[in-house]
Design an enzyme around this catalytic site. Structure first.
Site, short mmCIF file in Angstrom:
data_model
loop_
_atom_site.label_atom_id
_atom_site.label_comp_id
_atom_site.label_asym_id
_atom_site.label_seq_id
_atom_site.Cartn_x
_atom_site.Cartn_y
_atom_site.Cartn_z
N ARG A 4 28.58 34.56 31.16
CA ARG A 4 29.96 34.09 31.41
C ARG A 4 30.13 32.61 31.11
O ARG A 4 30.92 31.93 31.77
CB ARG A 4 30.38 34.36 32.87
CG ARG A 4 30.54 35.82 33.21
CD ARG A 4 31.94 36.32 32.89
NE ARG A 4 32.01 37.76 33.02
CZ ARG A 4 32.52 38.39 34.08
NH1 ARG A 4 33.02 37.72 35.07
NH2 ARG A 4 32.54 39.70 34.12
N ARG B 133 36.29 30.75 33.56
CA ARG B 133 37.31 29.97 34.27
C ARG B 133 36.84 28.65 34.85
O ARG B 133 37.65 27.83 35.25
CB ARG B 133 37.90 30.84 35.40
CG ARG B 133 38.84 31.90 34.87
CD ARG B 133 39.06 32.99 35.89
NE ARG B 133 37.83 33.74 36.08
CZ ARG B 133 37.70 34.79 36.89
NH1 ARG B 133 38.71 35.18 37.62
NH2 ARG B 133 36.56 35.42 36.99
N ARG C 54 43.25 30.55 27.61
CA ARG C 54 43.71 31.82 28.18
C ARG C 54 45.22 31.78 28.43
O ARG C 54 45.93 32.75 28.18
CB ARG C 54 42.96 32.13 29.47
CG ARG C 54 43.20 33.56 29.93
CD ARG C 54 42.53 33.88 31.22
NE ARG C 54 43.11 33.11 32.32
CZ ARG C 54 42.88 33.34 33.59
NH1 ARG C 54 42.06 34.31 33.95
NH2 ARG C 54 43.44 32.61 34.53
N ASP D 254 34.93 42.05 26.64
CA ASP D 254 34.63 42.59 27.97
C ASP D 254 34.05 43.99 27.81
O ASP D 254 34.38 44.69 26.84
CB ASP D 254 35.88 42.66 28.85
CG ASP D 254 35.49 42.83 30.31
OD1 ASP D 254 35.19 41.82 30.98
OD2 ASP D 254 35.42 43.99 30.78
N TYR E 203 33.25 52.36 36.30
CA TYR E 203 34.63 51.86 36.23
C TYR E 203 35.59 52.95 35.75
O TYR E 203 36.71 53.06 36.23
CB TYR E 203 34.72 50.65 35.30
CG TYR E 203 34.09 49.40 35.91
CD1 TYR E 203 34.82 48.57 36.76
CD2 TYR E 203 32.76 49.06 35.65
CE1 TYR E 203 34.25 47.44 37.33
CE2 TYR E 203 32.18 47.93 36.21
CZ TYR E 203 32.92 47.13 37.05
OH TYR E 203 32.36 46.02 37.62
O1 CP3 Z 1 29.35 36.23 29.23
C1 CP3 Z 1 30.28 35.86 28.49
O2 CP3 Z 1 30.63 34.65 28.42
C2 CP3 Z 1 30.91 36.86 27.53
C3 CP3 Z 1 32.06 37.56 27.96
C4 CP3 Z 1 31.95 38.61 29.06
C5 CP3 Z 1 33.03 38.83 29.96
N1 CP3 Z 1 32.72 39.93 30.71
C6 CP3 Z 1 34.25 38.05 30.03
C7 CP3 Z 1 35.07 38.12 31.25
C8 CP3 Z 1 30.95 39.53 29.35
C9 CP3 Z 1 29.57 39.69 28.73
C10 CP3 Z 1 31.45 40.38 30.38
C11 CP3 Z 1 30.71 41.53 30.91
C12 CP3 Z 1 31.28 42.29 32.03
N2 CP3 Z 1 32.59 42.57 32.29
C13 CP3 Z 1 30.48 42.95 33.00
C14 CP3 Z 1 28.99 42.99 33.03
C15 CP3 Z 1 28.38 41.74 33.55
C16 CP3 Z 1 28.66 41.46 35.00
O3 CP3 Z 1 29.38 40.50 35.26
O4 CP3 Z 1 28.13 42.19 35.85
C17 CP3 Z 1 31.37 43.60 33.90
C18 CP3 Z 1 30.98 44.42 35.12
C19 CP3 Z 1 32.69 43.36 33.41
C20 CP3 Z 1 33.97 43.88 33.99
C21 CP3 Z 1 34.83 42.80 34.47
N3 CP3 Z 1 35.49 41.90 33.65
C22 CP3 Z 1 35.13 42.47 35.81
C23 CP3 Z 1 34.60 43.19 37.03
C24 CP3 Z 1 35.97 41.36 35.78
C25 CP3 Z 1 36.67 40.72 36.95
C26 CP3 Z 1 35.76 39.81 37.68
C27 CP3 Z 1 36.00 38.40 37.29
O5 CP3 Z 1 35.02 37.66 37.08
O6 CP3 Z 1 37.18 38.01 37.25
C28 CP3 Z 1 36.16 41.00 34.42
C29 CP3 Z 1 36.96 39.87 33.91
C30 CP3 Z 1 36.28 38.93 32.97
N4 CP3 Z 1 35.45 39.25 31.95
C31 CP3 Z 1 36.49 37.51 32.94
C32 CP3 Z 1 35.73 37.01 31.87
C33 CP3 Z 1 35.66 35.59 31.39
C34 CP3 Z 1 37.41 36.74 33.85
C35 CP3 Z 1 38.81 37.03 33.38
C36 CP3 Z 1 39.74 35.86 33.47
O7 CP3 Z 1 39.68 34.95 32.64
O8 CP3 Z 1 40.59 35.92 34.37
#
Ligand code: CP3
Length: 343
Positions: A23, A27, A36, A73, A150
Site C-alpha cells: 500500500r 492515503r 484520488r 485492487d 468478499y
Molecule cells: O499495495 C499497493 O500500493 C497497490 C495497490 C493495492 C490496493 N489494494 C489499493 C487500495 C493492493 C495490492 C491492494 C490489495 C487488496 N485490496 C487486498 C489484499 C491486501 C490486504 O490489504 O490484505 C485486499 C483485501 C483488498 C480489498 C480492499 N481494498 C479493502 C478491504 C479496502 C478497504 C480498506 C482500506 O484500506 O480502505 C480496499 C481499498 C483500497 N485498496 C485502498 C487502496 C489504496 C484505499 C482506498 C482509498 O483510497 O480510499
C-alpha cells in the site's frame, strides 16, 4: 545490471535488502489524496490509466523504493467477472453476494474479464515505460480464497464466516467459485505480465482462517495451480505469495506452491521465519505497520532485528501488511534510511 528485487527473488543474498512497501501508494500521502480527488473516487482512479500510473509513481519519486506495485485492487477481478462493486466511504468494499448456485450462474465466463480490465493493462504499459530503469514493476491479484470471501459475503468480514458457511453447506458451488476465480486470476496476471509486469504477487489476506485440509485445498492448491500456469506461459517469471497469518502454514509453502518468495505478516517472529521459511528461498515483510505511525527508537530497533534475522538468506524488506492512512511519511523515509545503512 539486474534489478535488486529480481536478484533477491532468484535467491541471491545481497548486502542490503531491496525495499518496497505494501500500500505504498495510499492515503498517508497527500499527493495520493490529491490525485484520488482529481479522479473522483477510488474505483475511478483504478480505471484511469494515467492517474493510476501517477499514484504508482508517487512513492517511487518521494522515497526511491526498489519496486513499484501496480495501483489497482484485488476486487477488480470480481467486478470483471460480473459482480457489482462499490466502496462505502470510511467502511470499505461492498459487492453483490453469492449464496448459492444462482449467484454463481450470474457471473461471466473468464474470457470476458479483459473488457473491464483493459485499463489496468494500460496502466502497466505506461509504468513499464516510465519507471526508473532500476525499479521493478510488480503486478498482483488476490488469491482465490480471499477473493471468494468478499464475493460470497459482499464485504470484508472479521472471520470470513459466510465463505466458511457456503463451503460447508454447498461444497459444489463453493469449489466452482474457487475454480472460476483461479482461472480468472491466471488470465488476469498473464495479461499483466504481457503488458510489462516483471513480478507478480498473490495476496491471500485471509489464508489464516483456513485450517488443516482446507488450507491445503483452498490456499496451497489454487496458488500452486496459478503459479504453474503462469510459469508455463512466462518461463522464469518470479512470483511472491502472501498467505497472511498462515502461521505453521508458512513452513513449506514456497515448495508446495512453486512461489519464489513468501511474504510474511508480523504475527510470526523473524528469527522463527529465518529458520523455518527462509530455508526454502526468499522472504519478504514482517515489520509491523504500526511503526509507520509511531516511528522512533522502537521502529529502528525492530528494523535492525529483522535485518539481522534475515541477513544470511535472500530477503526483500517490507511491512507485514499494508501501511495505514494515519502513517507519517517521515517514518517511511527513516525506515529506508535504516535499511540502506544496513545496521
Ligand atoms: O499495495 C499497493 O500500493 C497497490 C495497490 C493495492 C490496493 N489494494 C489499493 C487500495 C493492493 C495490492 C491492494 C490489495 C487488496 N485490496 C487486498 C489484499 C491486501 C490486504 O490489504 O490484505 C485486499 C483485501 C483488498 C480489498 C480492499 N481494498 C479493502 C478491504 C479496502 C478497504 C480498506 C482500506 O484500506 O480502505 C480496499 C481499498 C483500497 N485498496 C485502498 C487502496 C489504496 C484505499 C482506498 C482509498 O483510497 O480510499
Amino acid at each position: 545490471m539486474t534489478k535488486t528485487i529480481l536478484r533477491a527473488l532468484r535467491g541471491e543474498v545481497l548486502p542490503t535488502p531491496p525495499i518496497w512497501m505494501m500500500r505504498q501508494a495510499g492515503r498517508y500521502l497527500p499527493e495520493y489524496r490529491a490525485t484520488r480527488a482529481q479522479a473522483g473516487d477510488f474505483l475511478k482512479l483504478c480505471y484511469n490509466p494515467d492517474l493510476a500510473a501517477e499514484v504508482t509513481l508517487q512513492p517511487i519519486r518521494r522515497f526511491g523504493f526498489d519496486a513499484a506495485i501496480l495501483f489497482a485492487d484485488i476486487l477488480l477481478l470480481p467486478q470483471a467477472l460480473g459482480a457489482d462493486l462499490w466502496f462505502e466511504t470510511g467502511e470499505g468494499p461492498r459487492l453483490s453476494t453469492i449464496t448459492g448456485p444462482d449467484g454463481l450462474a450470474r457471473l461471466k465466463p473468464v474470457a470476458a474479464i479483459h473488457e473491464t480490465l483493459a485499463p489496468v493493462y494500460e496502466t502497466v504499459r505506461i509504468l513499464s515505460r516510465e519507471l526508473p530503469k532500476e525499479t521493478t514493476l510488480i503486478g498482483f491479484a488476490g488469491a482465490p480464497w480471499t477473493v471468494a470471501t468478499y464475493m460470497i459475503a459482499g464485504r470484508g468480514t472479521p472471520d470470513q464466516g459466510p465463505a466458511h458457511a457456503l463451503k460447508a453447506a454447498d461444497r459444489a458451488t463453493f469449489t466452482a467459485l474457487i475454480d472460476l476465480i483461479t482461472e480468472g486470476t491466471i488470465e488476469y496476471l498473464s495479461a499483466q505480465v504481457q503488458a510489462g509486469a516483471e513480478v507478480v504477487k498473490l495476496f491471500d489476506s485471509w489464508a489464516g482462517s483456513l485450517k488443516g485440509q482446507d488450507f491445503t485445498d483452498f490456499a496451497v492448491k489454487p496458488a500452486a495451480r496459478i503459479i504453474a500456469a503462469l510459469k508455463a506461459r512466462h518461463p522464469g517469471l518470479p512470483v511472491i505469495a502472501f498467505p497472511r497469518e498462515a502461521g505453521q502454514g508458512y513452513v513449506g509453502f514456497a515448495r508446495a506452491t512453486g512461489a519464489d518468495c513468501v511474504a510474511l505478516d508480523n504475527s510470526v517472529s523473524a528469527e522463527w521465519a529465518a529458520e523455518h521459511v527462509q530455508v526454502d528461498g526468499c522472504v519478504q515483510g514482517n515489520l509491523a505497520p504500526h511503526h509507520m505511525v509511531s516511528g522512533g527508537p522502537a521502529m529502528d530497533a525492530d528494523i535492525r532485528r529483522i535485518l539481522a534475522a534475515f541477513r544470511k538468506g535472500p530477503h526483500i524488506f517490507n511491512l507485514g501488511h499494508g501501511i495505514t492512512p494515519d502513517a507519517n511519511p517521515d517514518n517511511v523515509a527513516r525506515m529506508i534510511e535504516v535499511v540502506r545503512a544496513g545496521c
